[in-house]
Motif scaffolding. Structure first.
Motif, PDB file in Angstrom:
ATOM      1  N   UNK A 136       0.838  -1.201   0.000  1.00  0.00           N
ATOM      2  CA  UNK A 136       0.000   0.000   0.000  1.00  0.00           C
ATOM      3  C   UNK A 136       0.876   1.256   0.000  1.00  0.00           C
ATOM      4  N   UNK A 137       0.585   2.175  -0.918  1.00  0.00           N
ATOM      5  CA  UNK A 137       1.311   3.443  -0.996  1.00  0.00           C
ATOM      6  C   UNK A 137       0.563   4.476  -0.166  1.00  0.00           C
ATOM      7  N   UNK A 138       1.249   5.058   0.790  1.00  0.00           N
ATOM      8  CA  UNK A 138       0.650   6.049   1.698  1.00  0.00           C
ATOM      9  C   UNK A 138       0.876   7.444   1.138  1.00  0.00           C
ATOM     10  N   UNK A 139      -0.228   8.188   0.937  1.00  0.00           N
ATOM     11  CA  UNK A 139      -0.123   9.475   0.255  1.00  0.00           C
ATOM     12  C   UNK A 139      -0.689  10.616   1.100  1.00  0.00           C
ATOM     13  N   UNK A 140      -0.130  11.808   0.880  1.00  0.00           N
ATOM     14  CA  UNK A 140      -0.630  13.043   1.492  1.00  0.00           C
ATOM     15  C   UNK A 140      -0.931  14.028   0.366  1.00  0.00           C
ATOM     16  N   UNK A 141      -2.041  14.743   0.494  1.00  0.00           N
ATOM     17  CA  UNK A 141      -2.439  15.737  -0.498  1.00  0.00           C
ATOM     18  C   UNK A 141      -2.257  17.129   0.098  1.00  0.00           C
ATOM     19  N   UNK A 142      -1.492  17.958  -0.586  1.00  0.00           N
ATOM     20  CA  UNK A 142      -1.212  19.316  -0.104  1.00  0.00           C
ATOM     21  C   UNK A 142      -1.744  20.317  -1.127  1.00  0.00           C
ATOM     22  N   UNK A 143      -2.733  21.098  -0.719  1.00  0.00           N
ATOM     23  CA  UNK A 143      -3.300  22.130  -1.596  1.00  0.00           C
ATOM     24  C   UNK A 143      -4.114  23.080  -0.738  1.00  0.00           C
ATOM     25  N   UNK A 144      -4.004  24.369  -0.992  1.00  0.00           N
ATOM     26  CA  UNK A 144      -4.747  25.323  -0.170  1.00  0.00           C
ATOM     27  C   UNK A 144      -6.221  25.398  -0.567  1.00  0.00           C
ATOM     28  N   UNK A 145      -6.582  24.780  -1.702  1.00  0.00           N
ATOM     29  CA  UNK A 145      -7.972  24.787  -2.141  1.00  0.00           C
ATOM     30  C   UNK A 145      -8.652  23.449  -1.786  1.00  0.00           C
ATOM     31  N   UNK A 146      -9.726  23.521  -1.030  1.00  0.00           N
ATOM     32  CA  UNK A 146     -10.447  22.320  -0.602  1.00  0.00           C
ATOM     33  C   UNK A 146     -10.931  21.499  -1.792  1.00  0.00           C
ATOM     34  N   UNK A 147     -11.504  22.167  -2.805  1.00  0.00           N
ATOM     35  CA  UNK A 147     -12.032  21.450  -3.966  1.00  0.00           C
ATOM     36  C   UNK A 147     -10.923  20.757  -4.754  1.00  0.00           C
ATOM     37  N   UNK A 148      -9.739  21.360  -4.767  1.00  0.00           N
ATOM     38  CA  UNK A 148      -8.617  20.729  -5.472  1.00  0.00           C
ATOM     39  C   UNK A 148      -8.187  19.452  -4.751  1.00  0.00           C
ATOM     40  N   UNK A 149      -8.194  19.494  -3.414  1.00  0.00           N
ATOM     41  CA  UNK A 149      -7.855  18.283  -2.649  1.00  0.00           C
ATOM     42  C   UNK A 149      -8.903  17.197  -2.884  1.00  0.00           C
ATOM     43  N   UNK A 150     -10.164  17.591  -2.900  1.00  0.00           N
ATOM     44  CA  UNK A 150     -11.236  16.630  -3.123  1.00  0.00           C
ATOM     45  C   UNK A 150     -11.166  16.021  -4.522  1.00  0.00           C
ATOM     46  N   UNK A 151     -10.707  16.799  -5.489  1.00  0.00           N
ATOM     47  CA  UNK A 151     -10.571  16.294  -6.849  1.00  0.00           C
ATOM     48  C   UNK A 151      -9.553  15.150  -6.903  1.00  0.00           C
ATOM     49  N   UNK A 152      -8.425  15.327  -6.219  1.00  0.00           N
ATOM     50  CA  UNK A 152      -7.406  14.278  -6.195  1.00  0.00           C
ATOM     51  C   UNK A 152      -7.925  13.042  -5.470  1.00  0.00           C
ATOM     52  N   UNK A 153      -8.616  13.248  -4.359  1.00  0.00           N
ATOM     53  CA  UNK A 153      -9.180  12.126  -3.599  1.00  0.00           C
ATOM     54  C   UNK A 153     -10.153  11.328  -4.459  1.00  0.00           C
ATOM     55  N   UNK A 154     -10.996  12.037  -5.202  1.00  0.00           N
ATOM     56  CA  UNK A 154     -11.975  11.363  -6.058  1.00  0.00           C
ATOM     57  C   UNK A 154     -11.275  10.565  -7.159  1.00  0.00           C
ATOM     58  N   UNK A 155     -10.246  11.144  -7.756  1.00  0.00           N
ATOM     59  CA  UNK A 155      -9.526  10.458  -8.829  1.00  0.00           C
ATOM     60  C   UNK A 155      -8.790   9.227  -8.308  1.00  0.00           C
ATOM     61  N   UNK A 156      -8.435   9.238  -7.024  1.00  0.00           N
ATOM     62  CA  UNK A 156      -7.736   8.093  -6.428  1.00  0.00           C
ATOM     63  C   UNK A 156      -8.679   6.935  -6.080  1.00  0.00           C
ATOM     64  N   UNK A 157      -9.981   7.185  -6.184  1.00  0.00           N
ATOM     65  CA  UNK A 157     -10.947   6.125  -5.860  1.00  0.00           C
ATOM     66  C   UNK A 157     -10.740   4.875  -6.706  1.00  0.00           C
ATOM     67  N   UNK A 158     -10.252   5.065  -7.928  1.00  0.00           N
ATOM     68  CA  UNK A 158     -10.058   3.921  -8.837  1.00  0.00           C
ATOM     69  C   UNK A 158      -8.649   3.343  -8.733  1.00  0.00           C
ATOM     70  N   UNK A 159      -7.892   3.798  -7.734  1.00  0.00           N
ATOM     71  CA  UNK A 159      -6.521   3.304  -7.551  1.00  0.00           C
ATOM     72  C   UNK A 159      -6.349   2.830  -6.107  1.00  0.00           C
ATOM     73  N   UNK A 160      -6.809   1.610  -5.810  1.00  0.00           N
ATOM     74  CA  UNK A 160      -6.753   1.091  -4.435  1.00  0.00           C
ATOM     75  C   UNK A 160      -5.329   0.900  -3.909  1.00  0.00           C
ATOM     76  N   UNK A 161      -4.333   0.963  -4.790  1.00  0.00           N
ATOM     77  CA  UNK A 161      -2.940   0.806  -4.340  1.00  0.00           C
ATOM     78  C   UNK A 161      -2.466   2.011  -3.535  1.00  0.00           C
ATOM     79  N   UNK A 162      -3.223   3.127  -3.637  1.00  0.00           N
ATOM     80  CA  UNK A 162      -2.825   4.366  -2.971  1.00  0.00           C
ATOM     81  C   UNK A 162      -3.853   4.742  -1.914  1.00  0.00           C
ATOM     82  N   UNK A 163      -3.389   4.981  -0.695  1.00  0.00           N
ATOM     83  CA  UNK A 163      -4.260   5.354   0.416  1.00  0.00           C
ATOM     84  C   UNK A 163      -3.896   6.751   0.910  1.00  0.00           C
TER      85      UNK A 163
END
Length: 252
Positions: free
Chosen positions: A1-28
């Protein structure tokens, strides 16, 4: 499992990355950070394998985050950016990936596949050295200034020549680049863009205003160390008292 952190001052930008990661279970996703200072703390504490790092943030940018990180092993970095072509070129030269905002799903998936290949082989000190070399190289010499800005808008890229910009005004987490016929919105802080401009061409007269010297029609003293700048397009801009010294140097 790859452990990831999302850094962005915009909430919607962080949510966009989280949503795109939904199809990549290798990354948490193990944490989020909404600014550079918090990012440094969370990265040092969590020691992630991967960081999706915004380049431009209000307190300090993604490159400053890199310089301040002190984990035992540097994480793999994927930049998210609306930055100019110079930065994108730097990412390519040093084999680091970037995602241009707004993030395209296909481009994101390609980036994930690329980084998964990197994780198949344990990262070496050579990779870490490349990362820090990129940070060092990005710190430009004082005689190498920005002359063009690439603005991304819904998948399109527009080149704005700074020679054509009359003045720049702060607009929240963005700046307005005013040309003779249009106002362009560009994601940057005033401090960040000010550091990239040639002081022979641009003059900062206020914490929220930078003017292009060649488009100044008239400068008049008002009172209390404040000045009024009339630009060639008729726009009148007022200086801040704390910029008196810079203005006096301009006036000679």
């Amino acid at each position: 499992m790859i452990r990831a952190i999302i850094v962005d001052d915009e909430y919607l930008a962080r949510q966009r990355v989280i949503k795109l990661l939904d199809t990549h279970p290798e990354i948490k996703v193990i944490a989020e950070a909404k600014n550079g200072e918090l990012a440094v703390e969370v990265i040092d504490l969590k020691e992630p394998d991967l960081v999706f790092l915004d380049v431009q943030m209000p307190d300090f940018d993604g490159f400053e985050v890199l310089k301040r990180m002190k984990p035992k092993q540097l994480p793999y970095i994927v930049f998210t950016t609306s930055y100019d072509s110079y930065a994108i070129q730097a990412f390519d030269i040093h084999a680091l990936d970037y995602l241009l905002k707004p993030i395209d799903e296909d481009r994101f998936n390609a980036s994930v596949q690329k980084l998964l290949k990197h994780f198949e082989v344990q990262k070496t000190s050579e990779f870490n050295q490349k990362l820090m070399k990129m940070v060092k190289d990005f710190e430009r010499p004082q005689d190498d200034f920005l002359n063009q800005i690439t603005i991304a808008d819904r998948g399109w890229e527009l080149q704005v020549e700074l020679d054509e910009v009359l003045y720049i005004e702060a607009n929240g987490n963005y700046v307005n680049l005013q040309t003779p016929d249009k106002t362009h919105l560009y994601r940057s802080t005033m401090n960040t863009i000010s550091d990239l401009l040639d002081p022979e061409d641009f003059l900062r007269i206020h914490r929220s205003i930078i003017v292009n010297r060649r488009y100044i029609k008239k400068c008049s003293y008002i009172s209390n160390n404040e000045y009024e700048f009339t630009m060639k397009n008729g726009k009148v801009l007022q200086s801040g008292r704390s910029y008196r010294q810079e203005i006096m140097q301009y006036l000679g």
